[in-house]
Design a protein around this motif. Structure first.
Motif, PDB file in Angstrom:
ATOM      1  N   ALA A   1       0.821  -1.207   0.000  1.00 41.17           N
ATOM      2  CA  ALA A   1       0.000   0.000   0.000  1.00 41.17           C
ATOM      3  C   ALA A   1       0.856   1.259   0.000  1.00 41.17           C
ATOM      4  CB  ALA A   1      -0.933  -0.012   1.207  1.00 41.17           C
ATOM      5  N   GLY A   2       1.916   1.257   0.791  1.00 36.62           N
ATOM      6  CA  GLY A   2       2.804   2.419   0.812  1.00 36.62           C
ATOM      7  C   GLY A   2       3.501   2.615  -0.513  1.00 36.62           C
ATOM      8  N   LEU A   3       3.933   1.510  -1.122  1.00 39.50           N
ATOM      9  CA  LEU A   3       4.596   1.596  -2.422  1.00 39.50           C
ATOM     10  C   LEU A   3       3.634   2.109  -3.488  1.00 39.50           C
ATOM     11  CD1 LEU A   3       7.005  -1.068  -3.881  1.00 39.50           C
ATOM     12  CD2 LEU A   3       5.209  -0.109  -5.308  1.00 39.50           C
ATOM     13  N   GLY A   4       2.417   1.560  -3.498  1.00 45.23           N
ATOM     14  CA  GLY A   4       1.453   1.966  -4.512  1.00 45.23           C
ATOM     15  C   GLY A   4       1.066   3.424  -4.417  1.00 45.23           C
ATOM     16  N   ALA A   5       0.921   3.930  -3.198  1.00 44.80           N
ATOM     17  CA  ALA A   5       0.457   5.305  -3.024  1.00 44.80           C
ATOM     18  C   ALA A   5       1.564   6.338  -3.191  1.00 44.80           C
ATOM     19  CB  ALA A   5      -0.188   5.455  -1.643  1.00 44.80           C
ATOM     20  N   PHE A   6       2.801   5.999  -2.798  1.00 41.00           N
ATOM     21  CA  PHE A   6       3.811   7.044  -2.675  1.00 41.00           C
ATOM     22  C   PHE A   6       5.108   6.802  -3.448  1.00 41.00           C
ATOM     23  CE2 PHE A   6       1.196   7.511   1.165  1.00 41.00           C
ATOM     24  CZ  PHE A   6       0.774   8.821   0.953  1.00 41.00           C
ATOM     25  N   PHE A   7       5.211   5.703  -4.171  1.00 43.21           N
ATOM     26  CA  PHE A   7       6.447   5.455  -4.907  1.00 43.21           C
ATOM     27  C   PHE A   7       6.700   6.558  -5.942  1.00 43.21           C
ATOM     28  CE2 PHE A   7       9.203   3.709  -8.123  1.00 43.21           C
ATOM     29  CZ  PHE A   7      10.106   2.923  -7.418  1.00 43.21           C
ATOM     30  N   SER A   8       5.662   6.918  -6.700  1.00 44.07           N
ATOM     31  CA  SER A   8       5.848   7.948  -7.727  1.00 44.07           C
ATOM     32  C   SER A   8       6.265   9.278  -7.107  1.00 44.07           C
ATOM     33  CB  SER A   8       4.548   8.124  -8.531  1.00 44.07           C
ATOM     34  OG  SER A   8       4.202   6.946  -9.207  1.00 44.07           O
ATOM     35  N   LEU A   9       5.599   9.657  -6.019  1.00 44.05           N
ATOM     36  CA  LEU A   9       5.931  10.917  -5.355  1.00 44.05           C
ATOM     37  C   LEU A   9       7.314  10.864  -4.714  1.00 44.05           C
ATOM     38  CD1 LEU A   9       2.444  11.559  -3.739  1.00 44.05           C
ATOM     39  CD2 LEU A   9       3.453  12.848  -5.631  1.00 44.05           C
ATOM     40  N   TYR A  10       7.705   9.707  -4.230  1.00 44.88           N
ATOM     41  CA  TYR A  10       9.043   9.493  -3.666  1.00 44.88           C
ATOM     42  C   TYR A  10      10.107   9.787  -4.713  1.00 44.88           C
ATOM     43  CZ  TYR A  10      12.890   6.577  -1.672  1.00 44.88           C
ATOM     44  OH  TYR A  10      14.080   6.095  -1.191  1.00 44.88           O
ATOM     45  N   PHE A  11       9.938   9.237  -5.908  1.00 45.37           N
ATOM     46  CA  PHE A  11      10.897   9.469  -6.984  1.00 45.37           C
ATOM     47  C   PHE A  11      10.884  10.923  -7.442  1.00 45.37           C
ATOM     48  CE2 PHE A  11      12.709   5.572  -9.215  1.00 45.37           C
ATOM     49  CZ  PHE A  11      12.771   4.826  -8.041  1.00 45.37           C
ATOM     50  N   LEU A  12       9.696  11.490  -7.598  1.00 48.59           N
ATOM     51  CA  LEU A  12       9.600  12.884  -8.048  1.00 48.59           C
ATOM     52  C   LEU A  12      10.243  13.833  -7.039  1.00 48.59           C
ATOM     53  CD1 LEU A  12       5.945  12.888  -9.454  1.00 48.59           C
ATOM     54  CD2 LEU A  12       8.073  12.972 -10.778  1.00 48.59           C
ATOM     55  N   SER A  13      10.099  13.542  -5.742  1.00 47.74           N
ATOM     56  CA  SER A  13      10.675  14.413  -4.722  1.00 47.74           C
ATOM     57  C   SER A  13      12.197  14.414  -4.762  1.00 47.74           C
ATOM     58  CB  SER A  13      10.190  13.982  -3.326  1.00 47.74           C
ATOM     59  OG  SER A  13      10.782  12.754  -2.935  1.00 47.74           O
ATOM     60  N   ARG A  14      12.799  13.342  -5.263  1.00 48.20           N
ATOM     61  CA  ARG A  14      14.257  13.241  -5.338  1.00 48.20           C
ATOM     62  C   ARG A  14      14.797  13.585  -6.722  1.00 48.20           C
ATOM     63  NH1 ARG A  14      16.671   8.504  -1.488  1.00 48.20           N
ATOM     64  NH2 ARG A  14      15.588   9.138   0.412  1.00 48.20           N
TER      65      ARG A  14
END
Length: 373
Positions: A211-224
């Motif tokens: 669930a954490g990966l599905g919701a925030f993986f894209s935002l995690y990459f974009l933030s970096r």
């Protein structure tokens, strides 16, 4: 020889169901990475709102799993799956996340009940593995496809595509043979939950990582500022589907507890790698390893659940069992979204890894209580 031919034919029927589930589950998969991006980037809302929008569909499944299971037991799995696919399509038409969760609940529980009825409870692990191949294969394809369509044709057109896919899945299963529902005394839903809560707790703890990966993986990459933001679910899904294709029979052969212990250990390693990843390549490896680990927990524990209930309440039991995973999916988004606002997106994966380790203890407790699966 006749038995082998019959078994092969039945397996092909379940493969066709899996293809239909794949088509319809693209409705969920394409919106999963697209919705948080729209909420945060286009609407200017925070990460907690993004997590809530993702999680609300899973909340709907939690609230409807008991209904879906009883529905499949009463009317038969085929009817339940057919009507669930119609609800999927309606959800995309109105862009209703709560309705989407209802459709997913009825369609998935209906397929599991229908397929186990065709193949028999001794092959329940293989059946549940095929269900996961359809669902998470859709996640592998739907993640980048959803972001691509969002960018190219806009959110409204993405929902129009999502509306058509379940109808195609409905056409695919139309000619398959049904299994008549069985009569018998039906225990209350909460009594069945009391029998299956240990494997349910294990799949709930496993579900936090996904669930954490599905919701925030894209935002995690974009933030970096990393490339490949749309490939997180793809790598997860590839690992998930490969493991189910190669090892989906293992729970039926070696027992659900043993397979689940190894699977949760792999998930914990994948989440840890995502947490500490210094570059996008290792993060993608972490997503892949998470998919490999998550893959066999649900069928392993599901095969244990099937042993605990009579055939006429199999749908109800599987609905209740799936609700534990839905609970993790629904609660994880908003909770770790708040954490991400405070401490950064990497903390999302630390939480997932810790939950996977706790899940090991939950599975181990099933071995100490063999009559309370």
């Amino acid at each position: 020889m006749h038995q082998d031919i019959s078994t092969d034919r039945t397996y092909r029927h379940v493969v066709v169901m899996t293809a239909a589930l794949f088509l319809s589950y693209l409705t969920v998969a394409m919106s999963l990475p697209a919705v948080p991006v729209r909420v945060v980037r286009d609407l200017g809302l925070g990460n907690a709102w993004a997590g809530l929008v993702v999680g609300i569909a899973f909340l709907s499944t939690i609230l409807t799993r008991g209904y879906a299971g009883a529905y499949a037991d009463r009317l038969g799995g085929k009817v339940a799956m057919q009507r669930g696919l119609l609800v999927y399509s309606a959800a995309a038409l109105i862009c209703g996340r709560l309705v989407l969760g209802l459709g997913e609940s009825i369609a998935m529980v209906g397929m599991i009940s229908w397929a186990i009825g065709l193949m028999g409870p001794a092959r329940s692990g293989a059946v549940i593995s095929l269900v996961g191949i359809g669902m998470y294969g859709a996640f592998a394809a739907g993640g980048p496809l959803g972001l691509l369509l969002l960018d190219r044709i806009g959110f409204e057109s993405l929902m129009a595509v999502s509306m058509a896919l379940p109808l195609l899945g409905l056409a695919v299963i139309q000619a398959l043979p049904a299994v008549e529902p069985q009569a018998g005394h039906r225990e209350p839903f909460w009594r069945i939950i009391g029998k299956i809560w240990r494997p349910g707790a294990a799949v709930a703890l496993q579900g936090v990582g996904f669930a954490g990966l599905g919701a925030f993986f894209s935002l995690y990459f974009l933030s970096r500022g990393w490339p490949f933001a749309g490939l997180g679910l793809t790598f997860f899904g590839v690992g998930f589907v490969l493991m189910r294709l190669i090892c989906g029979h293992l729970p039926d052969r070696f027992g659900g507890r043993n397979v689940a212990l190894a699977a949760l250990a792999a998930e914990a390693c994948g989440q840890a790698l995502l947490w500490i990843a210094p570059n996008p390549y290792l993060a993608l490896v972490g997503a892949l390893l998470t998919g490999l680990g998550c893959s066999l927990v649900f069928p392993s524990m599901g095969s244990e659940v099937v042993k605990q209930v009579p055939a006429h309440q199999r749908g109800t039991a599987m609905g209740g069992f799936a609700a534990f995973q839905d609970l993790a999916y629904g609660a994880t988004g908003p909770i770790v979204g708040i954490l991400a606002d405070c401490t950064g997106y990497d903390s999302v994966f630390l939480v997932g890894g810790v939950c996977a380790v706790i899940g090991l203890a939950a599975v181990n407790s099933i071995g100490r209580h063999p009559n309370a699966a």
